[in-house]
Motif scaffolding. Structure first.
Motif, PDB file in Angstrom:
ATOM      1  N   ALA A 159       0.828  -1.207   0.000  1.00 44.82           N
ATOM      2  CA  ALA A 159       0.000   0.000   0.000  1.00 44.82           C
ATOM      3  C   ALA A 159       0.864   1.260   0.000  1.00 44.82           C
ATOM      4  CB  ALA A 159      -0.940  -0.006   1.203  1.00 44.82           C
ATOM      5  N   LYS A 160       1.940   1.244   0.784  1.00 41.26           N
ATOM      6  CA  LYS A 160       2.817   2.414   0.859  1.00 41.26           C
ATOM      7  C   LYS A 160       3.564   2.636  -0.462  1.00 41.26           C
ATOM      8  CE  LYS A 160       5.303   2.267   4.648  1.00 41.26           C
ATOM      9  NZ  LYS A 160       6.019   1.594   5.769  1.00 41.26           N
ATOM     10  N   ILE A 168       0.102   6.457  -7.151  1.00 42.38           N
ATOM     11  CA  ILE A 168      -1.265   6.801  -7.548  1.00 42.38           C
ATOM     12  C   ILE A 168      -1.972   7.730  -6.568  1.00 42.38           C
ATOM     13  CG2 ILE A 168      -1.461   4.603  -8.780  1.00 42.38           C
ATOM     14  CD1 ILE A 168      -3.369   3.635  -6.594  1.00 42.38           C
ATOM     15  N   GLY A 169      -1.381   7.975  -5.393  1.00 41.74           N
ATOM     16  CA  GLY A 169      -2.000   8.887  -4.440  1.00 41.74           C
ATOM     17  C   GLY A 169      -2.639   8.187  -3.259  1.00 41.74           C
ATOM     18  N   ASP A 170      -3.318   8.946  -2.419  1.00 43.98           N
ATOM     19  CA  ASP A 170      -3.880   8.457  -1.154  1.00 43.98           C
ATOM     20  C   ASP A 170      -4.848   7.301  -1.386  1.00 43.98           C
ATOM     21  OD1 ASP A 170      -2.486  10.662  -0.383  1.00 43.98           O
ATOM     22  OD2 ASP A 170      -4.093  11.562   0.780  1.00 43.98           O
ATOM     23  N   SER A 197      -4.739   2.224   5.629  1.00 42.40           N
ATOM     24  CA  SER A 197      -4.903   3.525   4.985  1.00 42.40           C
ATOM     25  C   SER A 197      -3.552   4.212   4.902  1.00 42.40           C
ATOM     26  CB  SER A 197      -5.895   4.395   5.760  1.00 42.40           C
ATOM     27  OG  SER A 197      -5.457   4.649   7.086  1.00 42.40           O
ATOM     28  N   VAL A 198      -3.292   4.841   3.752  1.00 42.76           N
ATOM     29  CA  VAL A 198      -2.062   5.609   3.567  1.00 42.76           C
ATOM     30  C   VAL A 198      -2.477   6.979   3.033  1.00 42.76           C
ATOM     31  CG1 VAL A 198       0.285   5.614   2.663  1.00 42.76           C
ATOM     32  CG2 VAL A 198      -0.912   3.442   2.937  1.00 42.76           C
ATOM     33  N   THR A 199      -2.615   7.933   3.929  1.00 38.36           N
ATOM     34  CA  THR A 199      -3.071   9.271   3.570  1.00 38.36           C
ATOM     35  C   THR A 199      -2.728  10.255   4.684  1.00 38.36           C
ATOM     36  OG1 THR A 199      -5.019  10.636   3.087  1.00 38.36           O
ATOM     37  CG2 THR A 199      -5.377   8.698   4.468  1.00 38.36           C
ATOM     38  N   ASP A 200      -2.361  11.476   4.284  1.00 38.87           N
ATOM     39  CA  ASP A 200      -2.105  12.528   5.269  1.00 38.87           C
ATOM     40  C   ASP A 200      -3.407  13.124   5.785  1.00 38.87           C
ATOM     41  OD1 ASP A 200       0.835  12.866   5.410  1.00 38.87           O
ATOM     42  OD2 ASP A 200       0.636  13.256   3.276  1.00 38.87           O
ATOM     43  N   VAL A 217      -8.909  10.349   0.388  1.00 39.64           N
ATOM     44  CA  VAL A 217      -8.575   9.074  -0.260  1.00 39.64           C
ATOM     45  C   VAL A 217      -9.072   9.075  -1.708  1.00 39.64           C
ATOM     46  CG1 VAL A 217      -9.228   6.627  -0.324  1.00 39.64           C
ATOM     47  CG2 VAL A 217      -8.416   7.659   1.806  1.00 39.64           C
ATOM     48  N   LYS A 218      -8.189   8.737  -2.632  1.00 38.57           N
ATOM     49  CA  LYS A 218      -8.534   8.701  -4.054  1.00 38.57           C
ATOM     50  C   LYS A 218      -8.929   7.299  -4.522  1.00 38.57           C
ATOM     51  CE  LYS A 218      -5.377  12.430  -5.481  1.00 38.57           C
ATOM     52  NZ  LYS A 218      -4.239  12.757  -6.386  1.00 38.57           N
ATOM     53  N   TRP A 219      -8.405   6.279  -3.824  1.00 37.98           N
ATOM     54  CA  TRP A 219      -8.585   4.904  -4.297  1.00 37.98           C
ATOM     55  C   TRP A 219      -8.996   4.002  -3.140  1.00 37.98           C
ATOM     56  CZ3 TRP A 219      -8.070   5.197  -9.440  1.00 37.98           C
ATOM     57  CH2 TRP A 219      -7.236   6.179  -9.967  1.00 37.98           C
TER      58      TRP A 219
END
Length: 463
Positions: A243-244, A250-252, A267-270, A380-382
């Motif tokens: 995921a990281k 591709i983004g968050d 989840s990987v997002t700021d 989150v985009k995806w």
């Protein structure tokens, strides 16, 4: 005899999967084929299931024999990596330590805050953890509590790794406390070095190293160590690594991994800046929650009870009770498929409810104020689906799409702008392992399995 570059074996709680890859290290890596078999923990040797999965792989390839250059592995059999976590304040050092442990693929059996008591040490002994994580205090901050806890933990005096990720000012004293014991002390950077600052990656890496070097999870895992030519990672840790890697391209994103025993959400997002400004405590960029009561085989009864047997019977029109009681790890008919889909839907809904943060209204001298707590998923985009249960469902995209909301109100869920992707080849965890050594190949293969092209990524970035 045909030869492939890499074979990755995933030993899960219910199913063992073997994935074959070729062209790794070239611009055009390919996923060759997959084999599956039930995990054979109860037979006393997980290698039986691995051999059966390899036989299934050869059958799917139409060959009598197969060789490979490298074998890698992941495992979540026999309950995963059992840990206890001990820190100072729950919303600070304990939370940072907990996120580090979960992100590495651990199953946390006990958490304590403040000074340990004799009764708690006895409880730790009864839990029989594979690793103990001791944290507490910002750098050059509190010393007394951490030193007390180190003294208490040293009384266990058994052969078990202790990871120290606390106040760096007292590392010397911590070493002296554990030196006379059989416990192996591993010192890492403080998980919470300053107020509102997480530093959990060094601890995650050490936990994964301990997994490979010290832990045999299930009968026969010692043989697997002899077979592999690279690392054996905890399966959730492998998914997190994948995921990281993918987030950088591709983004968050968030990744649902629905399995037989647990449902993991990564989840990987700021998160959004405006949410960060009102957060009452910091959140890591990469976060994992594991729901040990949400699975579609081992824990099928728990999920069915959440929904209600009467409700399930009305929805599905089948004898749910007998199906739940006798269900096999891999569905045998349409009725079992329908049941698994409904259980998976519930697992996904509950998992994101527990993972996502929320808004709260508080009242003070200046009136009502809005604050936020927990993980913000609004950017989150995806939304990615993986796992043996989720990837096989015909309705998986619609199922995952249900977690989106038009606008975040009470809960910080993904919005309707998020796109749903499915790990069509069911190889995400395998690629997380491959990505440790071959990150470009792993990302390329992820994009193939998720059916995501550069054009799709560019359109998303242009929004």
């Amino acid at each position: 005899m045909p030869t492939v570059d890499i074979l990755v074996t995933e030993i899960g709680s219910t199913t063992t999967v073997v994935n074959a890859f070729d062209g790794v290290g070239t611009p055009t890596p390919t996923f060759v084929a997959q084999g599956q078999a039930p995990t054979t923990v109860l037979d006393g040797d997980v290698t039986i299931g691995v051999k059966q999965a390899i036989e299934d792989l050869k059958k799917n390839l139409g060959v009598d024999d197969l060789s490979w250059q490298e074998m890698l592995g992941t495992s979540s059999a026999a309950g995963g990596l059992k840990m206890t976590v001990h820190g100072l304040v729950h919303d600070m050092t304990v939370k940072a330590a907990e996120d580090a442990a979960l992100g590495a693929g651990a199953v946390i059996k006990m958490i304590t805050t403040g000074k340990l008591r004799e009764r708690q040490v006895d409880e730790i002994e009864n839990k029989k953890p594979n690793i103990i994580l001791l944290a507490g205090g910002v750098d050059y901050g509190d010393e007394e509590t951490i030193l007390h806890n180190a003294e208490m933990l040293s009384k266990l005096d058994r052969s078990i790794p202790v990871i120290y990720g606390g106040n760096k000012a007292i590392r010397g004293e911590i070493k002296e406390i554990f030196a006379p014991t059989e416990m192996e002390l591993l010192i890492v950077d403080n998980v919470y070095p300053e107020i509102d600052q997480f530093n959990i990656e060094p601890t995650r890496e050490v936990i994964q190293d301990v997994f490979e070097d010290h832990i045999i999870y299930a009968p026969g895992m010692d043989k697997i160590n002899d077979w592999v030519t690279g690392p054996i990672m905890p399966t959730p840790g492998a998914v997190m690594n994948g995921a990281k890697l993918l987030k950088e391209v591709i983004g968050d994103l968030i990744v649902f991994d629905v399995g037989g025993a647990t449902t993991d959400l990564h989840s990987v997002t700021d998160g959004a800046e405006e949410i960060q400004d009102i957060l009452i405590s910091p959140e890591p960029v990469a976060k994992r929650t594991v729901e040990g009561d949400l699975g579609v085989f081992v824990n099928a009864k728990n999920v069915a009870n959440r929904i209600g047997y009467k409700q399930l019977k009305e929805e599905l029109g089948i004898d749910v009770a007998s199906l739940v009681e006798d269900k096999a790890p891999i569905p045998k008919n349409k009725e079992e498929e329908r049941l698994i889909e409904r259980l998976t839907e519930e697992a996904v809904k509950v998992a994101i409810e527990r993972h996502a943060g929320s808004f709260k209204e508080v009242y003070g001298p200046s009136g009502r104020t809005t604050i936020a707590s927990g993980k913000d998923l609004t950017l989150v985009k995806w939304i990615i689906g993986t796992g043996g249960a989720l990837t096989q469902l015909d309705n998986n995209r619609n199922l995952l799409g249900q977690v989106r909301v038009k606008k975040a109100r009470k809960k910080l869920f993904p919005t309707l702008n998020a796109q749903v992707l499915i790990d069509e080849d069911y190889i995400f965890a395998s690629l997380g392992v491959i990505g440790k050594e071959y990150p470009e190949a792993a990302i390329n293969l992820m994009k193939q399995s998720l059916q995501i092209t550069d054009d799709i990524i560019e359109k998303e970035e242009a929004k």
